[in-house]
Design an enzyme around this catalytic site. Structure first.
Site, PDB file in Angstrom:
ATOM      1  N   SER A   1       0.809  -1.218   0.000  1.00  0.00           N
ATOM      2  CA  SER A   1       0.000   0.000   0.000  1.00  0.00           C
ATOM      3  C   SER A   1       0.845   1.272   0.000  1.00  0.00           C
ATOM      4  O   SER A   1       0.535   2.219  -0.736  1.00  0.00           O
ATOM      5  CB  SER A   1      -0.963  -0.005   1.189  1.00  0.00           C
TER       6      SER A   1
ATOM      7  N   LYS B   1     -10.275  -4.955  11.384  1.00  0.00           N
ATOM      8  CA  LYS B   1     -11.385  -4.424  10.598  1.00  0.00           C
ATOM      9  C   LYS B   1     -12.712  -4.425  11.347  1.00  0.00           C
ATOM     10  O   LYS B   1     -13.562  -3.568  11.113  1.00  0.00           O
ATOM     11  CB  LYS B   1     -11.509  -5.193   9.280  1.00  0.00           C
TER      12      LYS B   1
ATOM     13  N   ASN C   1     -12.462  -0.846   6.604  1.00  0.00           N
ATOM     14  CA  ASN C   1     -11.045  -0.890   6.231  1.00  0.00           C
ATOM     15  C   ASN C   1     -10.469   0.490   5.926  1.00  0.00           C
ATOM     16  O   ASN C   1      -9.256   0.635   5.790  1.00  0.00           O
ATOM     17  CB  ASN C   1     -10.812  -1.826   5.033  1.00  0.00           C
TER      18      ASN C   1
ATOM     19  N   ASP D   1     -13.259  -2.730   0.643  1.00  0.00           N
ATOM     20  CA  ASP D   1     -12.831  -4.095   0.311  1.00  0.00           C
ATOM     21  C   ASP D   1     -13.821  -4.791  -0.612  1.00  0.00           C
ATOM     22  O   ASP D   1     -13.432  -5.503  -1.545  1.00  0.00           O
ATOM     23  CB  ASP D   1     -12.671  -4.931   1.580  1.00  0.00           C
TER      24      ASP D   1
ATOM     25  N   GLY E   1     -12.705 -17.958   5.097  1.00  0.00           N
ATOM     26  CA  GLY E   1     -12.319 -16.876   5.993  1.00  0.00           C
ATOM     27  C   GLY E   1     -13.529 -16.025   6.309  1.00  0.00           C
ATOM     28  O   GLY E   1     -14.255 -15.602   5.399  1.00  0.00           O
TER      29      GLY E   1
ATOM     30  N   ALA F   1     -12.314  -9.235   5.772  1.00  0.00           N
ATOM     31  CA  ALA F   1     -12.160  -9.416   4.328  1.00  0.00           C
ATOM     32  C   ALA F   1     -13.133 -10.461   3.796  1.00  0.00           C
ATOM     33  O   ALA F   1     -13.727 -10.288   2.723  1.00  0.00           O
ATOM     34  CB  ALA F   1     -10.727  -9.812   4.000  1.00  0.00           C
TER      35      ALA F   1
ATOM     36  N   MET G   1      -6.999 -13.229  -1.933  1.00  0.00           N
ATOM     37  CA  MET G   1      -6.756 -11.886  -1.421  1.00  0.00           C
ATOM     38  C   MET G   1      -5.298 -11.681  -1.029  1.00  0.00           C
ATOM     39  O   MET G   1      -4.856 -10.549  -0.853  1.00  0.00           O
ATOM     40  CB  MET G   1      -7.686 -11.597  -0.245  1.00  0.00           C
TER      41      MET G   1
ATOM     42  N   TYR H   1      -1.598 -11.284  -1.977  1.00  0.00           N
ATOM     43  CA  TYR H   1      -0.997 -10.814  -3.228  1.00  0.00           C
ATOM     44  C   TYR H   1       0.519 -10.971  -3.274  1.00  0.00           C
ATOM     45  O   TYR H   1       1.162 -10.579  -4.245  1.00  0.00           O
ATOM     46  CB  TYR H   1      -1.363  -9.346  -3.485  1.00  0.00           C
TER      47      TYR H   1
END
Length: 273
Positions: A16, A63, A84, A99, A122, A126, A212, A214
């Site tokens: 980010s 979150k 988020n 998200d 999950g 997310a 998700m 990366y």
């Protein structure tokens, strides 16, 4: 100076900062984006340590925790039960969930139609965002799996009534759920180590697998899915798309996800975060 930050666990490896710094440099903006390690219960202390901020992101495991700090929530964050993105408002922090948009638009790059059945592995912030996106897009059935099943059951209850059948996966039923699904989503951290994966086998041939995670781009989850004849979707698309949404929230500016993804890829090649 526009001061932004990211709070969460394992944020030192986040791409980010590279995305937002690249965007700012291209447009001549004075902007900083720093990362702060914060575990469960640690968001408020970390915020105090960071000082005055224009806005910030949170990642796992914060979150859900971030909800309590928001003076207002957008409709998506309220329905998902997770935040988020935050921006400073007149009456406090305004909470958003970007998200779900990042996930859904990354999936839409590979299919124009909602799936009949989707599996989300999950049930944290997310995972909830992915399940919400699938249900509101028009998926027929959304299955949610978690390690113990408790958070999956809670998420399924919270996300009921969105137009899809939202069901928890029973213990031991993950591979059967994957075999029944047109879309399979990894919304867990499994894969960051380059070794672990939530699903070893059971993918339905022709499915779409979205990770998700990366880093690496070709995670074990995606490699196994591709070997089973599925289309892999790496997590960098979701990161770039939700970053574009964040830029709109924080700065009121438009950003191209393709451009933002390029900054992340450059950082990966250069070994930077």
């Amino acid at each position: 100076m526009i001061r932004l930050a990211l709070f969460g666990s394992g944020v030192s490896s986040s791409l980010s900062p590279a995305i937002y710094r690249g965007f700012a440099a291209k447009r001549g903006l004075r902007l900083e984006y720093r990362v702060y390690e914060a575990g469960p219960g640690g968001l408020a202390p970390a915020l105090r340590m960071a000082g005055e901020l224009h806005g910030f992101n949170v990642t796992k495991p914060l979150k859900r925790e971030a909800l309590s700090l928001a003076s207002t929530l957008d409709s998506h964050a309220r329905a998902i039960g997770a935040v988020n993105t935050m921006v400073a408002g007149e009456e406090g922090w305004e909470g958003f969930n970007t998200d779900w948009k990042g996930f859904l638009d990354s999936l839409k790059l590979y299919t124009a139609s909602p799936p009949d059945t989707a599996l989300v592995i999950g049930a944290g912030g997310a995972g909830r965002a992915a399940a919400y996106a699938l249900a509101t897009w028009g998926a027929g059935r959304v299955l949610i799996a978690s390690r113990t099943g408790l958070t999956a059951r809670r998420a399924a209850q919270d996300l009921a009534g969105l137009g899809a059948e939202v069901e928890p996966v029973p213990p031991g039923g993950l591979e059967d759920a994957a075999a029944a699904s047109d879309v399979v989503v990894n919304a867990t951290p499994l894969g960051w180590d380059g070794v672990s994966t939530p699903v070893e086998r059971g993918f339905r041939e022709g499915c779409i697998a979205v990770d998700m995670v990366y880093r690496p781009l070709a995670t074990p989850f995606l490699r196994r899915a591709a070997a089973s004849g599925c289309t892999p979707v790496d997590g960098l698309w979701m990161l770039a798309i939700q970053a574009a949404e964040n830029i709109a929230v924080w700065l009121g500016l438009e950003a191209s996800p393709v451009e933002l993804r390029t900054y992340a890829l450059e950082a990966m090649r250069g070994g930077r975060g």
